[in-house]
Design an enzyme around this catalytic site. Structure first.
Site, PDB file in Angstrom:
ATOM      1  N   SER A  95       0.828  -1.205   0.000  1.00 57.15           N
ATOM      2  CA  SER A  95       0.000   0.000   0.000  1.00 57.15           C
ATOM      3  C   SER A  95       0.863   1.256   0.000  1.00 57.15           C
ATOM      4  O   SER A  95       1.719   1.411  -0.875  1.00 57.15           O
ATOM      5  CB  SER A  95      -0.961  -0.045   1.206  1.00 57.15           C
ATOM      6  OG  SER A  95      -1.960   0.924   1.103  1.00 57.15           O
ATOM      7  N   ASP A 217     -10.080  -4.326  -5.716  1.00 55.25           N
ATOM      8  CA  ASP A 217      -9.468  -3.609  -4.588  1.00 55.25           C
ATOM      9  C   ASP A 217     -10.087  -2.222  -4.522  1.00 55.25           C
ATOM     10  O   ASP A 217      -9.886  -1.399  -5.413  1.00 55.25           O
ATOM     11  CB  ASP A 217      -7.952  -3.521  -4.804  1.00 55.25           C
ATOM     12  CG  ASP A 217      -7.204  -2.872  -3.631  1.00 55.25           C
ATOM     13  OD1 ASP A 217      -7.867  -2.264  -2.762  1.00 55.25           O
ATOM     14  OD2 ASP A 217      -5.971  -2.973  -3.607  1.00 55.25           O
ATOM     15  N   HIS A 245      -7.547  -5.448  -0.320  1.00 52.09           N
ATOM     16  CA  HIS A 245      -6.343  -4.628  -0.368  1.00 52.09           C
ATOM     17  C   HIS A 245      -5.151  -5.262   0.329  1.00 52.09           C
ATOM     18  O   HIS A 245      -4.079  -4.672   0.354  1.00 52.09           O
ATOM     19  CB  HIS A 245      -6.656  -3.262   0.282  1.00 52.09           C
ATOM     20  CG  HIS A 245      -5.611  -2.224   0.066  1.00 52.09           C
ATOM     21  ND1 HIS A 245      -5.175  -1.836  -1.183  1.00 52.09           N
ATOM     22  CD2 HIS A 245      -4.886  -1.484   0.961  1.00 52.09           C
ATOM     23  CE1 HIS A 245      -4.247  -0.899  -1.066  1.00 52.09           C
ATOM     24  NE2 HIS A 245      -4.041  -0.672   0.223  1.00 52.09           N
TER      25      HIS A 245
END
Length: 267
Positions: A95, A217, A245
């Site tokens: 991320s 996602d 995610h």
């Protein structure tokens, strides 16, 4: 303070050869990688750490000024790499950590020789010709909700971010991780994350790069993965058969296999 203590650095696997550094995302800690570590550690030295304010890090080292920018987190990565004298390591960032890795690799190219970006997003806000997944109003509402009631926000948003509603235990784990983070620190990290724009930084990446995206996602839609792949020279894009995610939790075998295949192709 010794970066190893400050960032709760741990390592497993054989010493010597190329190291793989695993970096967690917002509201998480190194425990998020536990399901992929065994496969990686069979062949590589795996280095894990917690960003300051997360997990077992030294909370006294946290500074709102330092960590109001992704450069502050990148500096932590640089200092950990120097302390461990890592050379040509592979930085695996989940991320927002994918963009932290971009900044760190640019700063110390001799220490970070390749990048793996897991569900990356260089900018979360939609722009002309760019889809980040959220409008500016969406992000401000998200941050306002987080700042007014962090625990309530965590309980609502963590399962959405995780996806995989048929496996509620995954959403609960992410909720617990979010709720374990100090709310004041989480508010700063959230603004640093969701208001960042690293699109220009991608163009300066010079190391081999793997972009791992999930098939669905809500935080980093596939348009973002395509954008990152197009922006990073000589990158490779792999779409995992995974949703949500956090593929390192929802699809750890597929995640580990993709990383290992990439590592095997490096010189």
């Amino acid at each position: 303070m010794d970066p190893r203590r400050r960032n709760n650095v741990t390592s497993v696997g054989p010493v010597g050869g190329r190291a793989v550094v695993l970096a967690h995302g917002f509201g998480c800690d190194q425990n998020m990688w536990r399901l992929v570590v065994p496969a990686l550690a069979q062949r590589y030295r795996v280095v894990l750490f917690d960003y300051v304010g997360c997990g077992g890090s030294d909370l006294a080292s946290w500074s709102a000024q330092r960590y109001s920018s992704l450069h502050g987190y990148a500096q932590d990565v640089v200092e950990v790499c120097r302390e461990l004298d890592l050379r040509d390591a592979v930085f695996v960032g989940h991320s927002v950590s994918a963009m932290v890795g971009v900044l760190a690799a640019e700063s110390v190219p001799e220490r970070i020789g390749a990048l793996v970006m897991v569900a990356p997003s260089p900018c979360y806000v939609d722009d002309e010709g760019y889809r980040g997944g959220f409008s500016a109003e969406d992000i401000e509402e998200l941050l306002a909700a987080l700042e007014s009631n962090y625990l309530g926000w965590s309980s609502t948003m963590a399962p959405v971010i995780m996806g995989n509603p048929e496996r509620p235990e995954l959403g609960q784990e992410l909720t617990n991780s979010f709720c374990a983070t100090d709310p004041d620190i989480a508010r700063v990290f959230a603004r640093t994350t969701f208001l960042s724009d690293s699109r220009e930084d991608l163009k300066r990446v010079t190391v081999p790069t793997l972009v791992l995206e999930c098939s669905q996602d809500v935080i980093a839609p596939r348009e973002v993965g395509a954008y990152v792949h197009a922006a990073v020279p000589s990158s490779r894009l792999v779409t995992l058969e995974a949703t949500g995610h956090c593929p390192q939790l929802s699809a750890p075998e597929a995640t580990a296999d993709a990383v290992l295949e990439f590592l095997a192709g490096l010189r």
